[in-house]
Design an enzyme around this catalytic site. Sequence first.
Site, PDB file in Angstrom:
ATOM      1  N   GLN A 186       0.814  -1.219   0.000  1.00 35.79           N
ATOM      2  CA  GLN A 186       0.000   0.000   0.000  1.00 35.79           C
ATOM      3  C   GLN A 186       0.847   1.269   0.000  1.00 35.79           C
ATOM      4  O   GLN A 186       0.308   2.364  -0.045  1.00 35.79           O
ATOM      5  CB  GLN A 186      -0.897   0.021   1.245  1.00 35.79           C
ATOM      6  CG  GLN A 186      -1.967  -1.050   1.252  1.00 35.79           C
ATOM      7  CD  GLN A 186      -3.012  -0.826   2.333  1.00 35.79           C
ATOM      8  OE1 GLN A 186      -2.712  -0.322   3.404  1.00 35.79           O
ATOM      9  NE2 GLN A 186      -4.243  -1.201   2.050  1.00 35.79           N
ATOM     10  N   GLY A 232      -6.449   1.183  15.835  1.00 33.10           N
ATOM     11  CA  GLY A 232      -6.962   0.309  16.886  1.00 33.10           C
ATOM     12  C   GLY A 232      -8.345   0.618  17.404  1.00 33.10           C
ATOM     13  O   GLY A 232      -8.791  -0.001  18.376  1.00 33.10           O
ATOM     14  N   GLU A 261     -11.126  -0.246  16.372  1.00 35.61           N
ATOM     15  CA  GLU A 261     -12.017  -1.421  16.335  1.00 35.61           C
ATOM     16  C   GLU A 261     -11.785  -2.321  17.542  1.00 35.61           C
ATOM     17  O   GLU A 261     -12.489  -3.299  17.754  1.00 35.61           O
ATOM     18  CB  GLU A 261     -11.793  -2.216  15.048  1.00 35.61           C
ATOM     19  CG  GLU A 261     -12.506  -1.636  13.845  1.00 35.61           C
ATOM     20  CD  GLU A 261     -12.129  -0.206  13.549  1.00 35.61           C
ATOM     21  OE1 GLU A 261     -10.935   0.059  13.331  1.00 35.61           O
ATOM     22  OE2 GLU A 261     -13.022   0.667  13.567  1.00 35.61           O
ATOM     23  N   TRP A 269      -4.660   7.030  11.618  1.00 36.23           N
ATOM     24  CA  TRP A 269      -3.842   6.074  10.856  1.00 36.23           C
ATOM     25  C   TRP A 269      -3.512   6.526   9.448  1.00 36.23           C
ATOM     26  O   TRP A 269      -2.991   5.752   8.647  1.00 36.23           O
ATOM     27  CB  TRP A 269      -4.473   4.687  10.872  1.00 36.23           C
ATOM     28  CG  TRP A 269      -5.892   4.564  10.433  1.00 36.23           C
ATOM     29  CD1 TRP A 269      -7.000   4.771  11.198  1.00 36.23           C
ATOM     30  CD2 TRP A 269      -6.378   4.175   9.146  1.00 36.23           C
ATOM     31  NE1 TRP A 269      -8.137   4.549  10.468  1.00 36.23           N
ATOM     32  CE2 TRP A 269      -7.788   4.173   9.205  1.00 36.23           C
ATOM     33  CE3 TRP A 269      -5.764   3.827   7.947  1.00 36.23           C
ATOM     34  CZ2 TRP A 269      -8.593   3.847   8.108  1.00 36.23           C
ATOM     35  CZ3 TRP A 269      -6.571   3.501   6.851  1.00 36.23           C
ATOM     36  CH2 TRP A 269      -7.954   3.512   6.947  1.00 36.23           C
ATOM     37  N   ASP A 282     -19.060   4.200  11.881  1.00 39.70           N
ATOM     38  CA  ASP A 282     -17.653   4.032  11.512  1.00 39.70           C
ATOM     39  C   ASP A 282     -17.223   5.062  10.469  1.00 39.70           C
ATOM     40  O   ASP A 282     -16.471   4.759   9.550  1.00 39.70           O
ATOM     41  CB  ASP A 282     -17.375   2.602  10.996  1.00 39.70           C
ATOM     42  CG  ASP A 282     -15.881   2.360  10.756  1.00 39.70           C
ATOM     43  OD1 ASP A 282     -15.067   3.018  11.425  1.00 39.70           O
ATOM     44  OD2 ASP A 282     -15.533   1.524   9.907  1.00 39.70           O
ATOM     45  N   ASP A 313     -14.971   7.162  10.288  1.00 42.26           N
ATOM     46  CA  ASP A 313     -13.588   7.517  10.494  1.00 42.26           C
ATOM     47  C   ASP A 313     -13.215   8.721   9.611  1.00 42.26           C
ATOM     48  O   ASP A 313     -13.516   8.707   8.422  1.00 42.26           O
ATOM     49  CB  ASP A 313     -12.852   6.246  10.026  1.00 42.26           C
ATOM     50  CG  ASP A 313     -11.402   6.212  10.301  1.00 42.26           C
ATOM     51  OD1 ASP A 313     -10.959   5.209  10.832  1.00 42.26           O
ATOM     52  OD2 ASP A 313     -10.720   7.163   9.949  1.00 42.26           O
ATOM     53  N   ARG A 351     -15.520  10.149   4.718  1.00 44.53           N
ATOM     54  CA  ARG A 351     -16.169   8.844   4.601  1.00 44.53           C
ATOM     55  C   ARG A 351     -17.694   8.962   4.702  1.00 44.53           C
ATOM     56  O   ARG A 351     -18.425   8.156   4.148  1.00 44.53           O
ATOM     57  CB  ARG A 351     -15.626   7.991   5.749  1.00 44.53           C
ATOM     58  CG  ARG A 351     -15.929   6.540   5.701  1.00 44.53           C
ATOM     59  CD  ARG A 351     -14.858   5.844   6.528  1.00 44.53           C
ATOM     60  NE  ARG A 351     -15.158   4.474   6.831  1.00 44.53           N
ATOM     61  CZ  ARG A 351     -14.234   3.594   7.261  1.00 44.53           C
ATOM     62  NH1 ARG A 351     -12.979   3.986   7.426  1.00 44.53           N
ATOM     63  NH2 ARG A 351     -14.546   2.364   7.533  1.00 44.53           N
ATOM     64  N   ASN A 380     -12.938   5.509   0.739  1.00 44.84           N
ATOM     65  CA  ASN A 380     -12.124   4.974   1.820  1.00 44.84           C
ATOM     66  C   ASN A 380     -10.755   5.659   1.773  1.00 44.84           C
ATOM     67  O   ASN A 380     -10.629   6.774   1.269  1.00 44.84           O
ATOM     68  CB  ASN A 380     -12.058   3.444   1.740  1.00 44.84           C
ATOM     69  CG  ASN A 380     -11.859   2.816   3.107  1.00 44.84           C
ATOM     70  OD1 ASN A 380     -10.746   2.735   3.600  1.00 44.84           O
ATOM     71  ND2 ASN A 380     -12.928   2.382   3.753  1.00 44.84           N
ATOM     72  N   TRP A 410      -8.954   0.684  -5.084  1.00 44.01           N
ATOM     73  CA  TRP A 410      -8.424   1.046  -3.763  1.00 44.01           C
ATOM     74  C   TRP A 410      -6.984   1.517  -3.893  1.00 44.01           C
ATOM     75  O   TRP A 410      -6.121   1.188  -3.076  1.00 44.01           O
ATOM     76  CB  TRP A 410      -8.564  -0.118  -2.779  1.00 44.01           C
ATOM     77  CG  TRP A 410      -9.978  -0.294  -2.309  1.00 44.01           C
ATOM     78  CD1 TRP A 410     -11.056  -0.606  -3.075  1.00 44.01           C
ATOM     79  CD2 TRP A 410     -10.478  -0.151  -0.970  1.00 44.01           C
ATOM     80  NE1 TRP A 410     -12.197  -0.674  -2.303  1.00 44.01           N
ATOM     81  CE2 TRP A 410     -11.867  -0.401  -0.996  1.00 44.01           C
ATOM     82  CE3 TRP A 410      -9.884   0.152   0.256  1.00 44.01           C
ATOM     83  CZ2 TRP A 410     -12.674  -0.349   0.138  1.00 44.01           C
ATOM     84  CZ3 TRP A 410     -10.677   0.200   1.385  1.00 44.01           C
ATOM     85  CH2 TRP A 410     -12.063  -0.037   1.327  1.00 44.01           C
TER      86      TRP A 410
END
Lengths: 563, 107
Positions: free
Chosen positions: A81, A192, A194, A244, A304, A306, A331, A393, A472
Amino acid sequence: MRFAASAAAALLFAGTVASLQTSAQTLDDLKNDGKNPDNILTYGMGYHQQRYSALNQVNKGTVKRLVPVWNLSLDNNWGEQAQPIVYNGVMYVTNARATVAIDVATGKQIWKQTLDWPPETPRVVCCGVSNKGAAIYNGKVFRTTLDAHVVAYDAKTGKEIWKSKAAEWKEGFSLTVAPLVANGVLITGISGAEFGVRGFIDGWDPETGKQLWRHYTIPARGEKGNDTWPQNNNAWETGGGSAWITGSYDPELDLMYWGIGNPAPWASQSRPGDNLYTSSVLAMRPKTGEVVWYYQFTPNDAYDYDACWELILAELKVGGKPRKVAMQLNRNGFLYVLDRTNGELISAKAYGKVNWASHVDMKTGRPVETDIAKSIRDAKATEHWPSTRGAKNWEHAAFSPQTGLLYANTLHEGRMYKHLETKQFKVGERYMFIENLPLPRAAGDPVGHMEAIDPLTAEKKWRVPLTDFQNWSAMLATGGGLIFTGKETGEFIALDADTGKQLWQFQTGSGINAMPVTFTQGGRQYVTVLSGIGGLYWNIAREQLKDKVPQGGSVWTFALMQD
Amino acid sequence: MQHFAVALACALVSTLVCNEAAAQTPEQMKTGAEIYERNCSPCHGARMLDPQGASDLRKFPNDQRERFINSVTRGKNQMPPWGDLLKPEQIAALWAYVVNAEGIYGH
């Protein structure tokens, strides 16, 4: 004689400067990234993270002669990535398993440093065992590790200079973020949410690895903002708020912009309140971690949503006046434009299908939730757009100052979403409590788009539907009027920035879910991308892709075919 | 007690000829469902309905208990090991849940 002495001194000085330039990257180098096209020193190809290069040797007319000049295997099946960093003819590439230095001219490996982490570590990695890339400063290459460490290597030899532990992976923390060096401080975020971590951003001394500061994204009792968390339970302690994706940075304002992740657990009933500073942007001082302003995109996020994504910095004309802005394709389905000097909301328009909110109230800056949101909050299975994976995303957008447009790979996906009863927190275990099932999809319905978007109106200049697999991969915009991106089926492609028409493609042998870059070496323009299927989409679509797309990481570098 | 008797009978004869699904207790299935919901559903899908990239546990052969226990304990392909986090009886409970999915959800 005096002249000779001063000439000698000048020569000596020049020599010193030259040697400094070959062995070190200064803060000025980082600040000016993009101005010297031989180097790529920052995440996003400039602190602004525009992912734009003015290079135009490869352009709409010449791209048909773009051919691979070298390929290097990364011997890695976990997925690629990362965005490469390029300095003085050396490319630095990372994945979850290794850091590799490559000679740009020949594609030969100069050094490789592998990492070992316990096989259990991927348990606390929600969305792909990967790494987004390195940072470079003062002769050192910095990276983060899956088991929550930060490492510095000697850029020339690969020798480890220091390794510092950011957190304990068994408690749900992991690190995949590419570090940021701003105002002399090395800065990293954390993953983290989640797993119910309390997120933070760290400042490190790049020379020694000593922690200089830590800023928790969720304020403690007694700190400003904690009153947006319940006072009768300890939800704030396990409230998520990861960071992140690397923050962008404005050196003139000395402000860095970090997007903050979702609250935990995803099901929201145990944490009434806005839950600051989750699903927000923090404008921070790199020297101290002090927060100068914040803006929350999704208060009491139940979806979610984010907000870690790139905050792209640019100057836009708003009502005829130039404004310093930060832009985010959030998002939650809205495209936000903020005044980056103070966090004032300039624009927030839906750029995809959104049913959880009708619009963003421009006075309060808050989304106006619909009956769909109420149904979700009432723990009913509800058709929800965009799904928890978002209208976009992490795959970064590009902004071209040439066209004034954002270029993005977006998602078009709703799901049947339901909050479950929340249960006790368990250290290092999932902390989500939701069901998220697919919706029936009519044949030919797009699953995503490649699109050019006006930042202030969210109108599409062009939109290319994707009907098989989502993209992606990040976008790269160039002065040659091209947009480069990659497909999970392996094709590296170039589009016409004005129309979205595909002008060129090359099959790289595995899926692309990384970040293309372009640079020069000896006056020749190169384009590089990592290939190697992995990340969240590989987790999602493996059944459909596994018989078509083999795993295996490698670096591909392209240039125009010479006579 | 009845389940215990069936399990004992199975052990005495051969697990292959017994209905594996009948050898689990409701308590085990409940524990297994809770562990599944928290730790397994993010990849294998809510109620095993949407496995996406992970293996489809609805299709896991119900006469391969040992393979299941080994895979969960030690990890398999993309799945990390769980043996240091879940106790053997918890992994056995997960098996009870997985093998009874058809009875619970009708799939």
